[in-house]
Motif scaffolding. Structure first.
Motif, mmCIF file in Angstrom:
data_model
loop_
_atom_site.group_PDB
_atom_site.id
_atom_site.type_symbol
_atom_site.label_atom_id
_atom_site.label_comp_id
_atom_site.label_asym_id
_atom_site.label_seq_id
_atom_site.Cartn_x
_atom_site.Cartn_y
_atom_site.Cartn_z
ATOM 1 N N GLY A 5 1.026 -0.980 0.233
ATOM 2 C CA GLY A 5 0.648 -0.187 -0.266
ATOM 3 C C GLY A 5 0.852 1.249 0.248
ATOM 4 O O GLY A 5 1.621 1.010 1.106
ATOM 5 N N ASP A 7 0.138 5.705 0.087
ATOM 6 C CA ASP A 7 -0.157 6.771 0.575
ATOM 7 C C ASP A 7 0.522 8.099 0.663
ATOM 8 O O ASP A 7 1.508 8.325 1.014
ATOM 9 C CB ASP A 7 -1.007 7.166 2.057
ATOM 10 N N GLY A 15 4.679 4.115 2.664
ATOM 11 C CA GLY A 15 3.895 2.840 2.107
ATOM 12 C C GLY A 15 4.525 1.537 2.965
ATOM 13 O O GLY A 15 5.719 1.959 3.924
ATOM 14 N N ILE A 20 -3.827 -8.670 3.202
ATOM 15 C CA ILE A 20 -5.391 -7.808 3.311
ATOM 16 C C ILE A 20 -6.686 -8.681 4.055
ATOM 17 O O ILE A 20 -7.599 -8.618 3.697
ATOM 18 C CB ILE A 20 -5.195 -7.242 1.839
ATOM 19 N N GLY A 61 -1.301 -1.209 -3.923
ATOM 20 C CA GLY A 61 -2.149 0.136 -4.257
ATOM 21 C C GLY A 61 -2.138 1.151 -3.821
ATOM 22 O O GLY A 61 -1.286 0.928 -2.649
ATOM 23 N N CYS A 62 -1.683 2.426 -4.390
ATOM 24 C CA CYS A 62 -2.017 3.715 -4.952
ATOM 25 C C CYS A 62 -2.798 4.549 -3.888
ATOM 26 O O CYS A 62 -3.883 4.615 -5.087
ATOM 27 C CB CYS A 62 -0.963 4.483 -5.438
ATOM 28 N N ALA A 108 -9.634 5.982 0.049
ATOM 29 C CA ALA A 108 -8.401 4.537 0.658
ATOM 30 C C ALA A 108 -9.194 4.561 1.668
ATOM 31 O O ALA A 108 -8.947 3.549 2.609
ATOM 32 C CB ALA A 108 -6.873 4.744 -0.218
ATOM 33 N N ILE A 236 -2.568 3.995 3.591
ATOM 34 C CA ILE A 236 -1.630 2.456 3.156
ATOM 35 C C ILE A 236 -2.616 1.167 3.335
ATOM 36 O O ILE A 236 -2.683 0.433 2.219
ATOM 37 C CB ILE A 236 -0.824 2.492 4.158
ATOM 38 N N ALA A 239 -5.777 1.699 1.114
ATOM 39 C CA ALA A 239 -4.814 0.970 -1.118
ATOM 40 C C ALA A 239 -4.006 0.116 -1.317
ATOM 41 O O ALA A 239 -4.943 -0.412 -2.211
ATOM 42 C CB ALA A 239 -4.037 2.338 -1.084
ATOM 43 N N ALA A 240 -4.001 -0.709 -0.220
ATOM 44 C CA ALA A 240 -4.080 -2.504 -0.358
ATOM 45 C C ALA A 240 -4.781 -3.592 -0.633
ATOM 46 O O ALA A 240 -5.370 -3.960 -2.088
ATOM 47 C CB ALA A 240 -2.717 -2.908 0.635
ATOM 48 N N TYR A 241 -5.685 -2.259 0.315
ATOM 49 C CA TYR A 241 -6.850 -3.451 0.147
ATOM 50 C C TYR A 241 -7.850 -3.106 -0.934
ATOM 51 O O TYR A 241 -7.956 -4.147 -2.000
ATOM 52 C CB TYR A 241 -7.810 -2.908 1.394
ATOM 53 N N SER A 242 -8.003 -1.804 -1.632
ATOM 54 C CA SER A 242 -8.659 -1.751 -2.812
ATOM 55 C C SER A 242 -8.165 -2.721 -3.953
ATOM 56 O O SER A 242 -8.570 -2.681 -4.784
ATOM 57 C CB SER A 242 -8.806 -0.180 -3.017
#
Length: 253
Positions: A5, A7, A15, A20, A61-62, A108, A236, A239-242
């Motif tokens: 992730g 951010d 990051g 997740i 994920g950003c 996010a 963070i 973003a990673a989960y998305s």
């Protein structure tokens, strides 16, 4: 399952790898100062440094302070206007070699809170507000994100709401917590009148317990009002989960 992730903020790019399934960082986060100017290429190079720091080769994920639609940044807040029109996943992929998913930073943070934080198991109408330099927003109905809302830009008393009621206004104008809370209360009343959520989750720096305790008792809402739980890690994690959709080959970002 882990995803990196990232951010992207106005002052720093943060990051870390994220589990997740549990919504937790699996390594200490890496933070690098946001370059000035924060042009797309300059920031992408910083993201590449974070990727290299973790020896990362998987999905990314950003989250960034922009309205992101179909991967393209349509606005730019606290970053260079050169981001407008940039296809964010493509840019990051070119600099990292990693498949990338991008979304708005407040979205996010909201995703993280709904999956692992204060909104977990809530299936009604939830509004997440991130309050710091500005006011970000994320709306969820039955755990589904309504993306790219910009409720910090509502007009309030002749001002843009975030200019009037963000935490940056408190600092800039040297307001007491009580005086600032009156402003934030006005904002909450306005948002409730327009959207009538069942739950409001307040995130950002003001959700930290020591700060929350200084003003929360001065706020009154019809909706249930609670502080966010994930605080600085929300962007963070969200973003990673998305970016978990990148594990589905049929999905095109």
């Amino acid at each position: 399952m882990e995803i990196l992730g990232i951010d992207i903020g106005g002052s720093g790019v943060k990051g870390a790898p994220v589990d997740i399934r549990r919504g937790v960082l699996t390594a200490e986060r890496c933070r690098i100062k946001t370059p000035k100017p924060a042009t797309p290429v300059a920031v992408a190079k910083v993201v590449a440094r974070i990727v290299k720091h973790f020896g990362w080769q998987g999905p990314v994920g950003c989250a960034l302070p922009a309205r992101v639609k179909h991967g393209v940044a349509l606005t730019a807040a606290n970053i260079d206007r050169g981001w407008i029109g940039t296809h964010v996943p493509r840019l990051i992929e070119e600099h990292t070699g990693c498949r990338t998913f991008a979304l708005n930073d407040a979205d996010a943070a909201g995703v993280a809170e709904m999956a692992f934080g204060a909104g977990r198991d809530r299936h009604d109408y939830v509004l997440v507000l991130t309050v710091g330099t500005g006011i970000g927003s994320a709306i969820f109905i039955n755990q589904t994100l309504v993306p790219n809302t910009e409720l910090g830009h509502l007009e309030l008393g002749g001002h843009e709401a975030e200019v009037y009621a963000a935490d940056s206004a408190r600092k800039r104008e040297d307001l007491s917590w009580r005086d600032w809370a009156r402003r934030f209360q006005r904002y909450l009343e306005h948002v409730e009148f327009l959207f009538a959520p069942d739950l409001i989750i307040v995130g950002g720096g003001i959700s930290r317990p020591k700060k929350w305790a200084k003003f929360a008792d001065q706020l009154e809402t019809q909706a249930e009002l609670v502080p966010a739980r994930l605080q600085n890690e929300a962007g963070i994690i969200g973003a990673a989960y998305s970016a978990r959709i990148l594990h589905q080959p049929e999905v095109t970002v």
